[in-house]
Motif scaffolding. Structure first.
Motif, PDB file in Angstrom:
ATOM      1  N   ARG A  99     -20.100 -12.595 -15.245  1.00 22.47           N
ATOM      2  CA  ARG A  99     -21.220 -13.453 -14.872  1.00 22.47           C
ATOM      3  C   ARG A  99     -20.826 -14.391 -13.736  1.00 22.47           C
ATOM      4  O   ARG A  99     -19.748 -14.996 -13.758  1.00 22.47           O
ATOM      5  CB  ARG A  99     -21.693 -14.283 -16.068  1.00 22.47           C
ATOM      6  N   TYR A 100     -21.698 -14.479 -12.739  1.00 22.87           N
ATOM      7  CA  TYR A 100     -21.502 -15.414 -11.622  1.00 22.87           C
ATOM      8  C   TYR A 100     -22.692 -16.365 -11.592  1.00 22.87           C
ATOM      9  O   TYR A 100     -23.848 -15.944 -11.461  1.00 22.87           O
ATOM     10  CB  TYR A 100     -21.392 -14.672 -10.292  1.00 22.87           C
ATOM     11  N   LYS A 101     -22.401 -17.656 -11.714  1.00 19.85           N
ATOM     12  CA  LYS A 101     -23.446 -18.670 -11.731  1.00 19.85           C
ATOM     13  C   LYS A 101     -23.058 -19.784 -10.779  1.00 19.85           C
ATOM     14  O   LYS A 101     -21.953 -20.311 -10.845  1.00 19.85           O
ATOM     15  CB  LYS A 101     -23.634 -19.221 -13.152  1.00 19.85           C
ATOM     16  N   ASP A 102     -23.978 -20.129  -9.872  1.00 19.28           N
ATOM     17  CA  ASP A 102     -23.657 -21.168  -8.893  1.00 19.28           C
ATOM     18  C   ASP A 102     -24.948 -21.761  -8.333  1.00 19.28           C
ATOM     19  O   ASP A 102     -26.030 -21.169  -8.441  1.00 19.28           O
ATOM     20  CB  ASP A 102     -22.824 -20.576  -7.753  1.00 19.28           C
ATOM     21  N   ALA A 103     -24.811 -22.946  -7.746  1.00 19.87           N
ATOM     22  CA  ALA A 103     -25.941 -23.617  -7.090  1.00 19.87           C
ATOM     23  C   ALA A 103     -25.396 -24.321  -5.855  1.00 19.87           C
ATOM     24  O   ALA A 103     -24.397 -25.035  -5.937  1.00 19.87           O
ATOM     25  CB  ALA A 103     -26.601 -24.622  -8.040  1.00 19.87           C
ATOM     26  N   PHE A 104     -26.041 -24.114  -4.712  1.00 21.54           N
ATOM     27  CA  PHE A 104     -25.560 -24.685  -3.468  1.00 21.54           C
ATOM     28  C   PHE A 104     -26.697 -24.704  -2.450  1.00 21.54           C
ATOM     29  O   PHE A 104     -27.788 -24.161  -2.702  1.00 21.54           O
ATOM     30  CB  PHE A 104     -24.375 -23.874  -2.924  1.00 21.54           C
ATOM     31  N   THR A 105     -26.463 -25.344  -1.318  1.00 28.20           N
ATOM     32  CA  THR A 105     -27.481 -25.402  -0.265  1.00 28.20           C
ATOM     33  C   THR A 105     -27.099 -24.478   0.882  1.00 28.20           C
ATOM     34  O   THR A 105     -25.926 -24.156   1.083  1.00 28.20           O
ATOM     35  CB  THR A 105     -27.655 -26.834   0.266  1.00 28.20           C
ATOM     36  N   TRP A 106     -28.128 -24.084   1.647  1.00 29.09           N
ATOM     37  CA  TRP A 106     -27.913 -23.148   2.760  1.00 29.09           C
ATOM     38  C   TRP A 106     -28.790 -23.575   3.938  1.00 29.09           C
ATOM     39  O   TRP A 106     -29.949 -23.961   3.760  1.00 29.09           O
ATOM     40  CB  TRP A 106     -28.300 -21.733   2.325  1.00 29.09           C
ATOM     41  N   ASN A 107     -28.223 -23.484   5.123  1.00 26.61           N
ATOM     42  CA  ASN A 107     -28.989 -23.789   6.332  1.00 26.61           C
ATOM     43  C   ASN A 107     -29.829 -22.569   6.704  1.00 26.61           C
ATOM     44  O   ASN A 107     -29.281 -21.519   7.049  1.00 26.61           O
ATOM     45  CB  ASN A 107     -28.046 -24.145   7.474  1.00 26.61           C
ATOM     46  N   PRO A 108     -31.165 -22.658   6.650  1.00 29.47           N
ATOM     47  CA  PRO A 108     -32.021 -21.492   6.933  1.00 29.47           C
ATOM     48  C   PRO A 108     -31.932 -21.018   8.376  1.00 29.47           C
ATOM     49  O   PRO A 108     -32.386 -19.920   8.699  1.00 29.47           O
ATOM     50  CB  PRO A 108     -33.430 -22.003   6.601  1.00 29.47           C
ATOM     51  N   SER A 109     -31.334 -21.833   9.242  1.00 24.86           N
ATOM     52  CA  SER A 109     -31.177 -21.448  10.646  1.00 24.86           C
ATOM     53  C   SER A 109     -29.932 -20.591  10.876  1.00 24.86           C
ATOM     54  O   SER A 109     -29.777 -20.004  11.957  1.00 24.86           O
ATOM     55  CB  SER A 109     -31.110 -22.701  11.532  1.00 24.86           C
ATOM     56  N   ASP A 110     -29.052 -20.518   9.891  1.00 24.39           N
ATOM     57  CA  ASP A 110     -27.849 -19.696  10.034  1.00 24.39           C
ATOM     58  C   ASP A 110     -28.230 -18.221  10.115  1.00 24.39           C
ATOM     59  O   ASP A 110     -29.204 -17.788   9.479  1.00 24.39           O
ATOM     60  CB  ASP A 110     -26.910 -19.912   8.838  1.00 24.39           C
ATOM     61  N   PHE A 116     -20.566 -14.381   3.182  1.00 25.90           N
ATOM     62  CA  PHE A 116     -20.398 -15.287   2.047  1.00 25.90           C
ATOM     63  C   PHE A 116     -20.253 -14.498   0.748  1.00 25.90           C
ATOM     64  O   PHE A 116     -19.394 -14.803  -0.089  1.00 25.90           O
ATOM     65  CB  PHE A 116     -21.593 -16.235   1.944  1.00 25.90           C
ATOM     66  N   ALA A 117     -21.098 -13.483   0.561  1.00 27.15           N
ATOM     67  CA  ALA A 117     -21.067 -12.693  -0.667  1.00 27.15           C
ATOM     68  C   ALA A 117     -19.721 -11.993  -0.820  1.00 27.15           C
ATOM     69  O   ALA A 117     -19.124 -11.993  -1.911  1.00 27.15           O
ATOM     70  CB  ALA A 117     -22.205 -11.676  -0.658  1.00 27.15           C
ATOM     71  N   LYS A 118     -19.221 -11.403   0.248  1.00 28.53           N
ATOM     72  CA  LYS A 118     -17.927 -10.702   0.185  1.00 28.53           C
ATOM     73  C   LYS A 118     -16.788 -11.673  -0.102  1.00 28.53           C
ATOM     74  O   LYS A 118     -15.895 -11.368  -0.899  1.00 28.53           O
ATOM     75  CB  LYS A 118     -17.676  -9.966   1.509  1.00 28.53           C
ATOM     76  N   LYS A 165     -12.596 -12.670  -7.729  1.00 27.73           N
ATOM     77  CA  LYS A 165     -12.167 -11.388  -8.303  1.00 27.73           C
ATOM     78  C   LYS A 165     -13.266 -10.752  -9.151  1.00 27.73           C
ATOM     79  O   LYS A 165     -13.030 -10.282 -10.289  1.00 27.73           O
ATOM     80  CB  LYS A 165     -10.885 -11.583  -9.121  1.00 27.73           C
ATOM     81  N   LEU A 166     -14.471 -10.737  -8.607  1.00 27.80           N
ATOM     82  CA  LEU A 166     -15.607 -10.125  -9.286  1.00 27.80           C
ATOM     83  C   LEU A 166     -15.692  -8.641  -8.913  1.00 27.80           C
ATOM     84  O   LEU A 166     -15.178  -8.226  -7.866  1.00 27.80           O
ATOM     85  CB  LEU A 166     -16.902 -10.824  -8.877  1.00 27.80           C
ATOM     86  N   PRO A 167     -16.346  -7.827  -9.742  1.00 22.08           N
ATOM     87  CA  PRO A 167     -16.526  -6.414  -9.411  1.00 22.08           C
ATOM     88  C   PRO A 167     -17.303  -6.256  -8.095  1.00 22.08           C
ATOM     89  O   PRO A 167     -18.191  -7.057  -7.797  1.00 22.08           O
ATOM     90  CB  PRO A 167     -17.332  -5.872 -10.594  1.00 22.08           C
ATOM     91  N   PRO A 168     -17.014  -5.226  -7.308  1.00 27.54           N
ATOM     92  CA  PRO A 168     -17.665  -5.001  -6.006  1.00 27.54           C
ATOM     93  C   PRO A 168     -19.193  -5.020  -6.022  1.00 27.54           C
ATOM     94  O   PRO A 168     -19.811  -5.488  -5.051  1.00 27.54           O
ATOM     95  CB  PRO A 168     -17.128  -3.621  -5.594  1.00 27.54           C
TER      96      PRO A 168
END
Length: 240
Positions: free
Chosen positions: A36-47, A55-57, A64-67
């Protein structure tokens, strides 16, 4: 270019977060093959969108999560960004200039509860700076609490911004709708909206009503390991 404080209420402006930085609050909660991966964060929509996959990779590698998590994380972020961007260019009308913000969160062993009013007219407002000041004033040492508080504020402001787009749309469609300058909205709590700028000056973004200081005084508790275990078990049960 920053929007004038007074203009946000009297005339519709184009959709954006009512804060100094136009950041999107994102939540991810993904489970694959028992991981299980659980997170909360902000992102610049202009990126650029290419940053999402990067970021995902990186996240999958670091944790060390499954691919398969790479695709799921990227898709979740892209989906939430697409929703945010779908409001681009639409008029945003703030029916209420002052809105209630509530905090009720647990970060590791720290439990935080609070309620205060936030000025939507102030596009210089900074949830992260507010969170840093809050943690300093309350003696909170856990470095993860500040970002969590800022995120909770941004998440609520985002929802309010979306609602303001709907209000602007309904105002245009309604033949009987009043003009924004004549509109005196009532908050969810039943109180008439207050002009914070007139009362406290342009730089103010947050205020606590004096008569509510005893009722809505900030609460910060440090939980024991046993209490954390009970809460985490309950949260896991609800997730299942």
């Amino acid at each position: 270019m920053k929007t004038p404080v007074s203009g946000f209420y009297k005339n519709p402006v184009k959709f954006r977060m009512p804060t100094s930085e136009n950041l999107v609050p994102l939540r991810l909660d993904i489970e694959i093959d028992g991981h299980r991966y659980k997170d909360a964060f902000t992102w610049n929509p202009s990126d650029p969108d290419s940053e999402v996959v990067v970021f995902a990779k990186r996240t999958v590698k670091d944790l060390k999560l499954p691919p398969p998590f790479v695709t799921q994380i990227a898709q979740s972020i892209q989906s939430q960004l697409a929703e945010f961007r779908s409001y681009d260019g639409q008029d945003m009308y703030a029916g209420e200039k002052i809105v209630p913000i509530k905090l009720d969160l647990r970060v590791n062993h720290t439990l935080v509860k609070d309620q205060f009013l936030w000025d939507l007219n102030n596009f210089d407002s900074d949830p992260e700076e507010f969170a840093r000041t809050f943690c300093k004033d309350m003696g909170i040492e856990d470095p993860e609490v500040g970002p969590a508080i800022a995120f909770a504020i941004r998440e609520q402001l985002y929802e309010i911004a979306i609602q303001s787009v709907v209000s602007a749309r309904e105002s245009r469609l309604s033949k009987k709708g009043r003009r924004g300058a004549d509109f005196t909205p009532v908050s969810k709590g039943g109180a008439v909206a207050v002009d914070l700028v007139k009362l406290f000056g342009i730089k103010s973004s947050v205020v606590r009503k004096r008569k509510e200081w005893d009722v809505y005084e900030p609460i910060v508790d440090l939980l024991s390991n046993e209490e954390v275990d009970v809460l985490e078990a309950k949260e896991e049960k609800n997730f299942r």
